[in-house]
Scaffold this active site. Structure first.
Site, PDB file in Angstrom:
ATOM      1  N   CYS A 108     -14.796  -6.433 -67.648  1.00  0.00           N
ATOM      2  CA  CYS A 108     -14.134  -5.263 -68.261  1.00  0.00           C
ATOM      3  C   CYS A 108     -14.558  -5.043 -69.717  1.00  0.00           C
ATOM      4  O   CYS A 108     -14.308  -3.983 -70.283  1.00  0.00           O
ATOM      5  CB  CYS A 108     -12.623  -5.412 -68.179  1.00  0.00           C
ATOM      6  SG  CYS A 108     -12.035  -5.477 -66.486  1.00  0.00           S
ATOM      7  N   HIS A 241      -9.328  -1.113 -73.980  1.00  0.00           N
ATOM      8  CA  HIS A 241      -9.524  -1.224 -72.529  1.00  0.00           C
ATOM      9  C   HIS A 241      -8.174  -0.987 -71.848  1.00  0.00           C
ATOM     10  O   HIS A 241      -7.159  -1.587 -72.212  1.00  0.00           O
ATOM     11  CB  HIS A 241     -10.067  -2.615 -72.194  1.00  0.00           C
ATOM     12  CG  HIS A 241     -10.070  -2.909 -70.729  1.00  0.00           C
ATOM     13  ND1 HIS A 241     -10.507  -1.990 -69.798  1.00  0.00           N
ATOM     14  CD2 HIS A 241      -9.661  -4.008 -70.017  1.00  0.00           C
ATOM     15  CE1 HIS A 241     -10.385  -2.508 -68.581  1.00  0.00           C
ATOM     16  NE2 HIS A 241      -9.873  -3.726 -68.693  1.00  0.00           N
ATOM     17  N   ASN A 271      -6.788   0.241 -64.012  1.00  0.00           N
ATOM     18  CA  ASN A 271      -7.834  -0.480 -64.741  1.00  0.00           C
ATOM     19  C   ASN A 271      -9.177  -0.213 -64.043  1.00  0.00           C
ATOM     20  O   ASN A 271      -9.417  -0.720 -62.944  1.00  0.00           O
ATOM     21  CB  ASN A 271      -7.487  -1.974 -64.729  1.00  0.00           C
ATOM     22  CG  ASN A 271      -8.533  -2.829 -65.415  1.00  0.00           C
ATOM     23  OD1 ASN A 271      -9.649  -2.391 -65.673  1.00  0.00           O
ATOM     24  ND2 ASN A 271      -8.177  -4.072 -65.694  1.00  0.00           N
TER      25      ASN A 271
END
Ligand code: COA
Length: 314
Positions: A108, A241, A271
């Site tokens: 990520c 993020h 996500n």
């Protein structure tokens, strides 16, 4: 380095929390209060390659460039159908670019790592325009019977074109090997000399990941702001993020910052791995929320455990 174009593409299927509660022992209230997620986009009829290509074409259009103007292509990706060639090579062919390509897997955090690699290449003076595409379909590695992980992720692709310039003010990357809290192992064939290696589904210790994310992001943000000699007053937006709204809120509260400085779209997309920050930037760019000279602090974290942040002027 400076950003000159953005684009994104999302699967058409919207999967709401209520839809998940039809086959999982969960409910909208639990998911929304623990994560801030209301829905996510999940790949069904389209492919990740198609989404990536659309995102790249939109970024090229936004930058007013053709694929032939791209000197280097970086694809941040954890999972896609191909093990080889790299997804970047597949995308390069489909957009009809001719440049060298690499894939990068920093989970990520991949977008920040891709920016860092792009900056290093731009500084060599041999390349002018770099296409970064962050694309992932984590829906294909989560266990859809596991309510603690399958609710978190969404699929999508976001692209960005960067060129030479002085808008990157600072960059900080950090990796601390910690495999156990978040990992997935694919199945490998047996050989005449070794046994078949077993598949491990996506494993996540949510509480550990949560703590590592908050700690790493705060450290990275402090480091890049110090290095760029930027005060909180000067920061227009913190682009984090989009993993969990509570992670973002904890970081915001630590910094004592206003909510409007922490834009979010996690409620719509979940996500989306390394696509989350460039997806957010693309939305803000297209909505006219970003003005020339805005100072952006970007911070991402993920499996590894890896994290990274930067200060960039829009
Ligand atoms: N619906 C309902 N209940 C659920 C659930 C769901 N989808 N998922 C877990 N639960 C249950 C657990 O089984 C547990 O039940 P128990 O107390 O009977 O054992 C309870 O809810 C509490 O679980 P807990 O793990 O304490 O919740 P939490 O507050 O830590 O939140 C996460 C869980 C996953 C939302 C949170 O830890 C998180 O977001 N961590 C970071 C994950 C992340 O961002 N990963 C990607 C990083 S890039």
């Amino acid at each position: 380095m400076k950003i000159i174009g953005t684009g994104s593409a999302l699967p058409s299927l919207v999967v709401t929390n209520d839809m998940l509660s039809e086959f999982l022992d969960t409910n909208h209230e639990w998911i929304y209060t623990r994560t801030g997620i209301s829905q996510r986009r999940i790949i069904s009829d389209e492919s990740l390659v198609e989404l990536s290509v659309s995102a790249c074409k939109r970024a090229l259009e936004d930058a007013n460039l053709d694929a032939g103007d791209i000197d280097f292509l970086i694809c941040s990706n954890v999972v896609n159908h191909y093990v080889t060639p790299g997804l970047s090579c597949v995308i390069q062919g489909d957009i009809e670019a001719k440049c060298p390509c690499i894939d990068l897997n920093s989970a990520c955090s991949g977008f920040i790592y891709a920016l860092s690699v792009a900056n290093a290449f731009l500084n060599t003076g041999n390349v002018k325009n770099i296409l970064i595409v962050c694309a992932d379909e984590l829906s294909k590695i989560v266990d859809w019977n596991a309510r603690d992980t399958s609710i978190l992720f969404g699929d999508g692709a976001a692209a960005m074109i960067v060129t030479r310039g002085n808008n990157l003010k600072s960059m900080h990357l950090s990796t601390t090997s910690a495999v156990e809290p978040l990992h997935y192992q694919r199945e490998l064939e047996s050989t005449p000399y070794s046994k078949k290696e077993a598949f491990t589904p996506l494993v996540m210790n949510g509480k550990d990941v949560y703590k590592m994310a908050v700690t790493a992001s705060i450290q990275d943000i402090n480091a890049v702001m110090h290095e760029a000699n930027v005060s909180q007053k000067e920061v227009s937006f913190y682009l984090l993020h989009q993993a969990n709204v509570r992670i973002m809120e904890t970081i915001r509260e630590y910094l004592g910052e206003k909510e409007e400085k922490f834009p979010k779209n996690i409620h719509k997309y979940g996500n989306t791995s390394s696509a989350s920050i460039p997806l957010l930037i693309d939305e803000m760019n297209k909505n006219g929320q970003l003005k020339d000279g805005d100072l952006l602090v970007m911070s991402a974290f993920g499996a590894g455990f890896s994290s990274g942040a930067c200060v960039m002027e829009w």
